[in-house]
Design an enzyme around this catalytic site. Sequence first.
Site, PDB file in Angstrom:
ATOM      1  N   ARG A 214     -19.196 -47.536  31.033  1.00 16.56           N
ATOM      2  CA  ARG A 214     -20.381 -46.664  31.045  1.00 16.56           C
ATOM      3  C   ARG A 214     -21.558 -47.363  30.368  1.00 16.56           C
ATOM      4  O   ARG A 214     -22.699 -47.283  30.827  1.00 16.56           O
ATOM      5  CB  ARG A 214     -20.061 -45.348  30.335  1.00 16.56           C
ATOM      6  CG  ARG A 214     -19.085 -44.469  31.091  1.00 16.56           C
ATOM      7  CD  ARG A 214     -18.977 -43.079  30.485  1.00 16.56           C
ATOM      8  NE  ARG A 214     -18.012 -42.984  29.420  1.00 16.56           N
ATOM      9  CZ  ARG A 214     -16.753 -42.565  29.562  1.00 16.56           C
ATOM     10  NH1 ARG A 214     -16.297 -42.227  30.753  1.00 16.56           N
ATOM     11  NH2 ARG A 214     -15.943 -42.463  28.526  1.00 16.56           N
ATOM     12  N   PHE A 230     -17.909 -38.170  41.708  1.00 14.85           N
ATOM     13  CA  PHE A 230     -16.724 -37.801  40.912  1.00 14.85           C
ATOM     14  C   PHE A 230     -17.103 -37.831  39.429  1.00 14.85           C
ATOM     15  O   PHE A 230     -16.443 -38.452  38.606  1.00 14.85           O
ATOM     16  CB  PHE A 230     -15.543 -38.741  41.180  1.00 14.85           C
ATOM     17  CG  PHE A 230     -15.240 -38.963  42.649  1.00 14.85           C
ATOM     18  CD1 PHE A 230     -14.464 -38.054  43.367  1.00 14.85           C
ATOM     19  CD2 PHE A 230     -15.737 -40.073  43.316  1.00 14.85           C
ATOM     20  CE1 PHE A 230     -14.186 -38.270  44.712  1.00 14.85           C
ATOM     21  CE2 PHE A 230     -15.467 -40.293  44.662  1.00 14.85           C
ATOM     22  CZ  PHE A 230     -14.690 -39.382  45.370  1.00 14.85           C
ATOM     23  N   ASP A 252     -19.240 -33.427  41.690  1.00 11.63           N
ATOM     24  CA  ASP A 252     -17.805 -33.279  41.468  1.00 11.63           C
ATOM     25  C   ASP A 252     -17.325 -32.022  42.187  1.00 11.63           C
ATOM     26  O   ASP A 252     -18.080 -31.055  42.336  1.00 11.63           O
ATOM     27  CB  ASP A 252     -17.488 -33.173  39.973  1.00 11.63           C
ATOM     28  CG  ASP A 252     -16.041 -33.548  39.671  1.00 11.63           C
ATOM     29  OD1 ASP A 252     -15.789 -34.721  39.335  1.00 11.63           O
ATOM     30  OD2 ASP A 252     -15.171 -32.673  39.803  1.00 11.63           O
ATOM     31  N   ASP A 301     -16.471 -43.159  40.726  1.00 14.28           N
ATOM     32  CA  ASP A 301     -15.408 -43.105  39.708  1.00 14.28           C
ATOM     33  C   ASP A 301     -14.385 -42.049  40.109  1.00 14.28           C
ATOM     34  O   ASP A 301     -14.244 -41.012  39.450  1.00 14.28           O
ATOM     35  CB  ASP A 301     -16.033 -42.780  38.342  1.00 14.28           C
ATOM     36  CG  ASP A 301     -14.998 -42.700  37.225  1.00 14.28           C
ATOM     37  OD1 ASP A 301     -13.908 -43.285  37.388  1.00 14.28           O
ATOM     38  OD2 ASP A 301     -15.281 -42.035  36.208  1.00 14.28           O
ATOM     39  N   CYS A 341      -8.579 -46.094  39.229  1.00 15.37           N
ATOM     40  CA  CYS A 341      -7.743 -45.912  38.035  1.00 15.37           C
ATOM     41  C   CYS A 341      -6.267 -45.774  38.420  1.00 15.37           C
ATOM     42  O   CYS A 341      -5.451 -45.341  37.615  1.00 15.37           O
ATOM     43  CB  CYS A 341      -8.201 -44.698  37.228  1.00 15.37           C
ATOM     44  SG  CYS A 341      -8.089 -43.154  38.137  1.00 15.37           S
TER      45      CYS A 341
END
Length: 400
Positions: A214, A230, A252, A301, A341
């Site tokens: 970030r 997201f 989101d 993300d 991730c």
Amino acid sequence: MSNAVVTLKKGEGRALKQGGAWIFDNEIASILGAYENGDIVLVRDFDGYPMGRGFINEHSKIRIRMMTRNIDQEIDEAFLRKRVQDAWEYRKKVTDTSSCRLIFGEADFLPGLVVDKFSDVLVVQSLALGIDKMKMTIIRLLEEVLAADGVKIRGVFERSDAKVREQEGMERVKGFLSEPFDTSVEIVENGVHYLVDVKDGQKTGFFLDQKYNRLAVQKLCKDARVLDCFTHTGSFALNAAYAGAKEVIGVDASELGVEQARKNASLNGLENVASFVCEDVFELLPRLEKEGEKFDVVILDPPAFTKSRNSIKNAIKGYREINLRGMKLVKDGGYLCTCSCSHFMDYELFTKTINQAAHNVHKRLRQVEYRTQAPDHPILWAADESYYLKFYIFQVVDEK
């Protein structure tokens, strides 16, 4: 600790011998002696060579998780204190400890345990039966080690509500492990304030692993128009706004996440720069493209699109789709920040997928940097599951 001795099959234990921490059920030849699930057992190779000690659980495919390679080592309070002290000393060297991951399971040689520190609150996630039996001792030791450094913990909350606990034959649980406290906890990261919902937020309440990613995005965002997909509770979006972006849109699918993101924007006085919408990113991106929208920076993300090898093909499609759409929305010479991730979407596969997306939309990518998770989530070589976050920053240029 039991007196049970586990002997491996000939040719098995390869991951263990390379430095890993897991022994699977199909690697075991025999178990001699009485034990209860969660007990510490001695592990030997097929020829009797001692491999170390770990805790056993016959309900789990990961039958044994190793605690030490030293067969004479007692897994007692002194042992656990040393593990905890080592983990804290490491964090003090490598990260901002105001909020950080204090214990990262196998990578801190405490398999199955995660402890996050949000300001003066600890959030604990216990995912294996053996470590669950030691959990309260480890928490007490952690509080003592921190207190010795002048760091006082006012409360502990358990978030052992992950589905993976069921694979260990354990119930999913969450609740206070201390006197009750307000579970909306304010933290500051990279200059940005957040309210972390440790009771009902995703996982332990906030994704600390992206802290320095970030921060890396901030330098791209001054005077920029930014799209954060997201966004969860707005973390990348707010870093962009804090860095001087002229407009930030965070998206989101979770109404709870978006509501929290709006609160976080107000907390920082950034509500006039950062706005948030509750929509499905896969539906929104094609619409924005159709409307001719363009951004200086697009951030992707997403949650893990796959949590097993079986669903990897669908995951590849998902990653290719969002990256392809994201690239189309970046102005010529603008920037794409994109990550995965999922441990199963490894570096090579993720890189290949992004490359295919760029080829499909006739964009050229100039890599600014490649990053992984923050160092309070250390990557233990040979423990593949500890390396999961891949993060790229690209400049996107039209084919010239």
